[in-house]
Motif scaffolding. Sequence first.
Motif, PDB file in Angstrom:
ATOM      1  N   TYR A  51       2.789  -4.198  -0.002  1.00  0.00           N
ATOM      2  CA  TYR A  51       1.797  -3.359  -0.683  1.00  0.00           C
ATOM      3  C   TYR A  51       1.589  -3.975  -2.067  1.00  0.00           C
ATOM      4  CZ  TYR A  51       1.841   0.399   2.775  1.00  0.00           C
ATOM      5  OH  TYR A  51       1.696   1.130   3.923  1.00  0.00           O
ATOM      6  N   ILE A  52       0.362  -3.899  -2.556  1.00  0.00           N
ATOM      7  CA  ILE A  52       0.010  -4.487  -3.852  1.00  0.00           C
ATOM      8  C   ILE A  52      -0.374  -3.369  -4.817  1.00  0.00           C
ATOM      9  CG2 ILE A  52      -1.520  -6.145  -5.000  1.00  0.00           C
ATOM     10  CD1 ILE A  52      -1.985  -7.331  -2.109  1.00  0.00           C
ATOM     11  N   TYR A  53       0.156  -3.429  -6.022  1.00  0.00           N
ATOM     12  CA  TYR A  53      -0.119  -2.383  -7.016  1.00  0.00           C
ATOM     13  C   TYR A  53      -1.490  -2.616  -7.643  1.00  0.00           C
ATOM     14  CZ  TYR A  53       0.735   0.787 -10.911  1.00  0.00           C
ATOM     15  OH  TYR A  53       0.655   1.816 -11.810  1.00  0.00           O
ATOM     16  N   LYS A  54      -2.386  -1.629  -7.464  1.00  0.00           N
ATOM     17  CA  LYS A  54      -3.757  -1.729  -7.987  1.00  0.00           C
ATOM     18  C   LYS A  54      -4.178  -0.342  -8.427  1.00  0.00           C
ATOM     19  CE  LYS A  54      -5.581  -4.996  -4.587  1.00  0.00           C
ATOM     20  NZ  LYS A  54      -6.385  -5.117  -3.392  1.00  0.00           N
ATOM     21  N   ASP A  55      -4.766  -0.239  -9.603  1.00  0.00           N
ATOM     22  CA  ASP A  55      -5.289   1.048 -10.080  1.00  0.00           C
ATOM     23  C   ASP A  55      -4.275   2.183  -9.934  1.00  0.00           C
ATOM     24  OD1 ASP A  55      -7.666  -0.270 -10.648  1.00  0.00           O
ATOM     25  OD2 ASP A  55      -8.499   0.176  -8.661  1.00  0.00           O
ATOM     26  N   ARG A  56      -3.071   1.932 -10.333  1.00  0.00           N
ATOM     27  CA  ARG A  56      -1.981   2.913 -10.358  1.00  0.00           C
ATOM     28  C   ARG A  56      -1.554   3.447  -8.990  1.00  0.00           C
ATOM     29  NH1 ARG A  56      -3.740   6.620 -15.351  1.00  0.00           N
ATOM     30  NH2 ARG A  56      -4.204   4.945 -16.796  1.00  0.00           N
ATOM     31  N   GLU A  57      -1.835   2.697  -7.928  1.00  0.00           N
ATOM     32  CA  GLU A  57      -1.264   3.050  -6.628  1.00  0.00           C
ATOM     33  C   GLU A  57      -0.938   1.788  -5.854  1.00  0.00           C
ATOM     34  OE1 GLU A  57      -4.083   5.714  -4.800  1.00  0.00           O
ATOM     35  OE2 GLU A  57      -5.653   4.205  -4.800  1.00  0.00           O
ATOM     36  N   LEU A  58      -0.163   1.954  -4.778  1.00  0.00           N
ATOM     37  CA  LEU A  58       0.182   0.805  -3.938  1.00  0.00           C
ATOM     38  C   LEU A  58      -0.822   0.759  -2.791  1.00  0.00           C
ATOM     39  CD1 LEU A  58       4.051   1.364  -3.839  1.00  0.00           C
ATOM     40  CD2 LEU A  58       2.893  -0.585  -4.926  1.00  0.00           C
ATOM     41  N   VAL A  59      -1.463  -0.403  -2.647  1.00  0.00           N
ATOM     42  CA  VAL A  59      -2.494  -0.558  -1.622  1.00  0.00           C
ATOM     43  C   VAL A  59      -1.997  -1.551  -0.570  1.00  0.00           C
ATOM     44  CG1 VAL A  59      -4.900  -1.176  -1.185  1.00  0.00           C
ATOM     45  CG2 VAL A  59      -4.261  -0.079  -3.355  1.00  0.00           C
ATOM     46  N   LEU A  60      -2.235  -1.215   0.689  1.00  0.00           N
ATOM     47  CA  LEU A  60      -1.773  -2.042   1.809  1.00  0.00           C
ATOM     48  C   LEU A  60      -2.226  -3.494   1.673  1.00  0.00           C
ATOM     49  CD1 LEU A  60      -0.360  -1.942   4.599  1.00  0.00           C
ATOM     50  CD2 LEU A  60      -2.615  -1.454   5.598  1.00  0.00           C
ATOM     51  N   GLY A  61      -1.281  -4.399   1.859  1.00  0.00           N
ATOM     52  CA  GLY A  61      -1.563  -5.834   1.830  1.00  0.00           C
ATOM     53  C   GLY A  61      -1.270  -6.444   3.189  1.00  0.00           C
ATOM     54  N   PRO A  62      -1.053  -7.761   3.240  1.00  0.00           N
ATOM     55  CA  PRO A  62      -0.747  -8.427   4.508  1.00  0.00           C
ATOM     56  C   PRO A  62       0.528  -7.866   5.146  1.00  0.00           C
ATOM     57  CG  PRO A  62      -1.335 -10.032   2.841  1.00  0.00           C
ATOM     58  CD  PRO A  62      -1.179  -8.713   2.134  1.00  0.00           C
ATOM     59  N   PHE A  63       0.489  -7.663   6.463  1.00  0.00           N
ATOM     60  CA  PHE A  63       1.662  -7.108   7.150  1.00  0.00           C
ATOM     61  C   PHE A  63       1.636  -7.483   8.622  1.00  0.00           C
ATOM     62  CE2 PHE A  63      -0.099  -3.750   9.822  1.00  0.00           C
ATOM     63  CZ  PHE A  63      -1.361  -3.578   9.272  1.00  0.00           C
ATOM     64  N   GLN A  64       2.749  -7.191   9.298  1.00  0.00           N
ATOM     65  CA  GLN A  64       2.848  -7.310  10.753  1.00  0.00           C
ATOM     66  C   GLN A  64       3.379  -5.981  11.260  1.00  0.00           C
ATOM     67  OE1 GLN A  64       2.896 -10.706  12.701  1.00  0.00           O
ATOM     68  NE2 GLN A  64       1.503 -11.091  11.006  1.00  0.00           N
ATOM     69  N   GLY A  65       2.821  -5.515  12.358  1.00  0.00           N
ATOM     70  CA  GLY A  65       3.224  -4.220  12.913  1.00  0.00           C
ATOM     71  C   GLY A  65       1.995  -3.367  13.131  1.00  0.00           C
ATOM     72  N   LEU A  66       2.215  -2.069  13.400  1.00  0.00           N
ATOM     73  CA  LEU A  66       1.082  -1.175  13.662  1.00  0.00           C
ATOM     74  C   LEU A  66       0.316  -0.885  12.379  1.00  0.00           C
ATOM     75  CD1 LEU A  66       2.648   1.436  16.140  1.00  0.00           C
ATOM     76  CD2 LEU A  66       1.050  -0.439  16.651  1.00  0.00           C
ATOM     77  N   PRO A  67      -0.966  -0.480  12.489  1.00  0.00           N
ATOM     78  CA  PRO A  67      -1.725  -0.086  11.306  1.00  0.00           C
ATOM     79  C   PRO A  67      -0.937   0.938  10.486  1.00  0.00           C
ATOM     80  CG  PRO A  67      -3.142  -0.080  13.236  1.00  0.00           C
ATOM     81  CD  PRO A  67      -1.739  -0.341  13.734  1.00  0.00           C
ATOM     82  N   ALA A  68      -1.060   0.844   9.156  1.00  0.00           N
ATOM     83  CA  ALA A  68      -0.208   1.658   8.279  1.00  0.00           C
ATOM     84  C   ALA A  68      -1.035   2.415   7.248  1.00  0.00           C
ATOM     85  CB  ALA A  68       0.796   0.749   7.576  1.00  0.00           C
TER      86      ALA A  68
END
Length: 155
Positions: A51-68
């Motif tokens: 997860y990447i910190y943007k605008d005071r929240e953590l936003v989903l980044g590159p991953f493997q697995g089910l949609p999150a």
Amino acid sequence: MNTLTRTSDLNLLLKQAEALLENEHDEIANMANLSSLIFNSIENLNWAGFYIYKDRELVLGPFQGLPACVRLQLHKGVCGTAAAEHRTLNVPNVHVFEGHVACDSASNSEVVVPVIINDEIYGVLDIDSPDYGRFDEDLVSFFEQIVEIYKKASF
Ligand code: SME
């Protein structure tokens, strides 16, 4: 697998991670390749990613697995707590962790390593397992070293 064998396997994976990121500084590409390396090399995981910190929240980044879950609040859940407190969290049973955010009901244990750049939160590495207590000290240290390799290559 005995401990010695496993430790050397983890060390080999760290070398592979360094080789994968060698001469590449793209932040997203490096997250993508590390997620894949972790997910496909460590047994009994159901999710591995950033997860990447943007605008005071953590936003989903590159991953493997089910949609999150796409957005996570700071201070909430395992990721938000690790990010806010700038420390690694190893949670053997996510169901008893206050505020745990259940993106995938298969997850029972979780490790989150914060990515800190210049004393500020940049993002987190999040690893989930369907096993309870999946992660021991060696694995936590392995994930922390993966984050160090990420930082060294990308910044
Ligand atoms: N369980 C996390 C949310 C992210 S998912 O596991 C991918 C949390 O409590 O922060």
